[in-house]
Structures are given as C-alpha cells and as structure tokens.
Design an enzyme around this catalytic site. Structure first.
Site, mmCIF file in Angstrom:
data_model
loop_
_atom_site.group_PDB
_atom_site.id
_atom_site.type_symbol
_atom_site.label_atom_id
_atom_site.label_comp_id
_atom_site.label_asym_id
_atom_site.label_seq_id
_atom_site.Cartn_x
_atom_site.Cartn_y
_atom_site.Cartn_z
ATOM 1 N N ASN A 11 0.872 -1.171 0.000
ATOM 2 C CA ASN A 11 0.000 0.000 0.000
ATOM 3 C C ASN A 11 0.909 1.221 0.000
ATOM 4 O O ASN A 11 1.477 1.579 1.019
ATOM 5 C CB ASN A 11 -0.885 -0.037 1.260
ATOM 6 C CG ASN A 11 -1.698 1.228 1.433
ATOM 7 O OD1 ASN A 11 -1.781 2.057 0.513
ATOM 8 N ND2 ASN A 11 -2.307 1.384 2.602
ATOM 9 N N TRP A 12 1.036 1.828 -1.172
ATOM 10 C CA TRP A 12 1.997 2.932 -1.316
ATOM 11 C C TRP A 12 1.458 4.247 -0.765
ATOM 12 O O TRP A 12 2.166 5.241 -0.750
ATOM 13 C CB TRP A 12 2.430 3.076 -2.780
ATOM 14 C CG TRP A 12 3.182 1.885 -3.324
ATOM 15 C CD1 TRP A 12 3.504 0.737 -2.636
ATOM 16 C CD2 TRP A 12 3.719 1.724 -4.634
ATOM 17 N NE1 TRP A 12 4.200 -0.119 -3.444
ATOM 18 C CE2 TRP A 12 4.347 0.469 -4.690
ATOM 19 C CE3 TRP A 12 3.724 2.529 -5.782
ATOM 20 C CZ2 TRP A 12 4.975 -0.023 -5.838
ATOM 21 C CZ3 TRP A 12 4.343 2.045 -6.937
ATOM 22 C CH2 TRP A 12 4.967 0.791 -6.953
ATOM 23 N N LYS A 13 0.185 4.254 -0.389
ATOM 24 C CA LYS A 13 -0.447 5.458 0.178
ATOM 25 C C LYS A 13 -0.186 6.664 -0.750
ATOM 26 O O LYS A 13 -0.149 6.486 -1.968
ATOM 27 C CB LYS A 13 0.050 5.692 1.606
ATOM 28 C CG LYS A 13 -0.135 4.448 2.478
ATOM 29 C CD LYS A 13 0.016 4.686 3.942
ATOM 30 C CE LYS A 13 -0.220 3.375 4.689
ATOM 31 N NZ LYS A 13 -0.206 3.545 6.146
ATOM 32 N N HIS A 99 -9.752 1.428 4.486
ATOM 33 C CA HIS A 99 -8.497 1.604 5.240
ATOM 34 C C HIS A 99 -8.743 2.578 6.395
ATOM 35 O O HIS A 99 -9.509 3.535 6.257
ATOM 36 C CB HIS A 99 -7.408 2.133 4.306
ATOM 37 C CG HIS A 99 -6.052 2.103 4.944
ATOM 38 N ND1 HIS A 99 -5.638 3.063 5.840
ATOM 39 C CD2 HIS A 99 -5.037 1.208 4.847
ATOM 40 C CE1 HIS A 99 -4.416 2.752 6.264
ATOM 41 N NE2 HIS A 99 -4.027 1.633 5.674
ATOM 42 N N GLU A 101 -7.101 4.957 7.541
ATOM 43 C CA GLU A 101 -6.833 6.371 7.243
ATOM 44 C C GLU A 101 -8.042 7.000 6.554
ATOM 45 O O GLU A 101 -8.337 8.179 6.745
ATOM 46 C CB GLU A 101 -5.551 6.510 6.404
ATOM 47 C CG GLU A 101 -4.309 6.255 7.263
ATOM 48 C CD GLU A 101 -3.111 5.701 6.525
ATOM 49 O OE1 GLU A 101 -3.070 5.741 5.289
ATOM 50 O OE2 GLU A 101 -2.189 5.196 7.221
ATOM 51 N N GLY A 177 1.982 2.331 10.793
ATOM 52 C CA GLY A 177 2.961 3.410 10.662
ATOM 53 C C GLY A 177 3.631 3.783 11.978
ATOM 54 O O GLY A 177 4.277 4.822 12.074
ATOM 55 N N GLY A 238 2.621 -0.953 4.355
ATOM 56 C CA GLY A 238 2.795 0.445 3.967
ATOM 57 C C GLY A 238 4.269 0.762 3.787
ATOM 58 O O GLY A 238 4.873 0.482 2.749
ATOM 59 N N GLY A 239 4.870 1.308 4.830
ATOM 60 C CA GLY A 239 6.247 1.814 4.779
ATOM 61 C C GLY A 239 7.247 0.874 4.118
ATOM 62 O O GLY A 239 8.029 1.289 3.249
HETATM 63 P P1 PGA Z 1 2.536 0.331 7.667
HETATM 64 O O1 PGA Z 1 1.084 0.587 6.986
HETATM 65 O O2 PGA Z 1 3.049 -0.954 7.122
HETATM 66 O O3 PGA Z 1 3.357 1.519 7.253
HETATM 67 O O4 PGA Z 1 2.297 0.272 9.138
HETATM 68 C C1 PGA Z 1 0.188 -0.470 6.768
HETATM 69 C C2 PGA Z 1 -1.081 0.043 6.137
HETATM 70 O O5 PGA Z 1 -1.508 1.164 6.461
HETATM 71 O O6 PGA Z 1 -1.686 -0.632 5.283
#
Ligand code: PGA
Length: 253
Positions: A11-13, A99, A101, A177, A238-239
């Site tokens: 998930n590159w956000k 998600h 967020e 995150g 994510g990260g």
């Molecule tokens: P993260 O994010 O691996 O940076 O904790 C995961 C996500 O939000 O899908």
C-alpha cells in the site's frame, strides 16, 4: 495447513509520483525470481495506476495491480472521485477499501465501505477490505466487538461465493505506521475471530478459503514470525513496501 495462497500487498499510500512509481515497480519486477512464496500486489496512487499497469502488462510480470480507494457509483457529477469501472479499465484487480486512514480522515463508515465493497464486486474488482480497532478500543476490551461490527457492516448484502473475490486485512490502527507490530499470536487470534464471523454468515468452507492479511508495521525483520501463524495469510504493507529491496525480502519471508 490451509491451501490459501499467501499475499503480500504494498500500500503505497500518497507516496511515489507517476515516474517514481514506475521506477519502483520496475525494480520490484527485476528482483522477482519466480520462487516468491506469496502473490504480489502493488497499490500505487491513482495517478500512477496507468503507468504501473502498462509496465506490468508489457513485462508480463507476475505482479497484480491494486488501487487504494474508489467511489461506489459507476459515473456521475462527483468531483474528484474515481469509479470502479475506471479502475477496471486500467487493469486493476484489487482495491483497498475501508483503510483506517480513510475512516479516520475522510469520514468513511461501515455503511460507505459496504457500498464500495458491493460496487467493487459488481464489476469484478476484488476488495482488500480493511478492519481494525484503535488503541482505546483495544485497551477497553472492545476490540473483538468493534471488528465484528466492521466485518458484518462491511459485508451487508454481499452474497455469492466470496472465496476468491474478497480479501480481508486486519490492521490494528495503533500498529499502522508506528513501528508497533501486533503480537503475532494476538493477530492470529483476531484473524481467527474474523474467519469465524465470516463462517457464521457464509459457511465454514468459504471462511476457510478467504484470505485474511495482517497489516501494521510489517517489515523484513518481523514478517516471518507473523507468517508462521496459521491464520495469517499475508500482509498489507505500507512503509516497507516503498523500497524494492525491503518489499522483495517480504516476498521470501
Ligand atoms: P505500515 O502501513 O506498514 O506503514 O504500518 C500499513 C497500512 O496502512 O496498510
């Protein structure tokens, strides 16, 4: 052992512009050896979907394309929104929905997530349906109920065989995150709970076939202990998905 195929979804956000995204997927593609243990999915921002999709297609690489959100309408006067069909036409297979967020900053609710899940399934997109409790909810002992409500709310009216059409991602909000990964055993327990809820509506066979991922601070250093748990079918990352080497090492957990 289940025969669910593990999945690693990046998930590159809101990271990577169109050119950077193509570079990243190129580097990932170049590093694939064919011995990956998991299905590989990348979910770049909307502006990079066409470029990344075209590259995947031209290389015939074994990478599936995902989006991070969509509207539930087919088309309309909805400034700034993107429809399921628009994604489908770009070669998108998966779409992250609900998600935390989006729930937290963009007012998404179980009801809107539900509309999106129904719309995605309707056009043949496979939702990566995210659920997760906040730290307060966990500390007050409400986590299992919160997750139960998110699952049943998100899947209201969803019928038919779900086995190959739906992915669930359990992402505790406090782990996203933050570097605070859930205890593998706790994540496994919650995923078992999710599977049981799915089983009570769709039958045990379906529940056993649906892939349920863990997400929240997954990185090369902790992926194998998570993947050792029998209920955890992969990760939404994510990260650690923003760097080719780190993402590639997740595929060989
Ligand atoms: P993260 O994010 O691996 O940076 O904790 C995961 C996500 O939000 O899908």
């Amino acid at each position: 052992m289940s025969n669910r195929k593990p999945m690693m979804a990046g998930n590159w956000k809101m990271y990577k512009d169109a050119a950077e995204a193509v570079e990243l997927v190129q580097a990932i593609g170049a590093g694939l050896t064919g011995s990956e243990r998991a299905e590989v999915v990348v979910c770049p921002p909307f502006t990079a979907l066409a470029g990344v999709g075209a590259l995947i297609e031209s290389r015939g690489s074994n990478i599936a394309l995902g989006a991070q959100n969509m509207n539930w309408e087919e088309e309309g006067a909805l400034t700034g929104e993107i429809s399921p069909l628009m994604l489908r036409q770009l070669g998108v297979t998966y779409v992250i929905l609900g998600h935390s967020e989006r729930r937290q900053y963009f007012s998404e609710t179980d009801a809107t997530v539900n509309k999106k899940i129904l719309a995605a399934l309707e056009v043949g997109l496979k939702p990566i349906f995210c659920v997760g409790e906040t730290r307060e909810q966990r500390e007050s002992g409400a986590a299992r109920d919160v997750i139960g409500k998110q699952i049943t709310g998100g899947l209201t009216g969803v019928t038919g065989s779900l086995a190959d059409r739906l992915i669930v991602a359990y992402e505790p909000v406090w782990a996203i995150g933050t570097g605070l990964v859930a205890e593998p055993q706790d994540a496994n327990d919650m995923i078992r709970h999710i599977r049981a809820i799915i089983g009570s509506s769709y039958g045990v066979e379906t529940a056993q076939a649906v892939r349920i991922l863990y997400g929240g601070s997954v990185k090369p250093a902790n992926v194998s202990e998570l993947m050792d748990e029998p209920e955890i079918d992969g990760a939404l990352v994510g990260g650690a998905s923003l760097d080719a080497d780190s993402f590639l090492s997740l595929l060989h957990y």
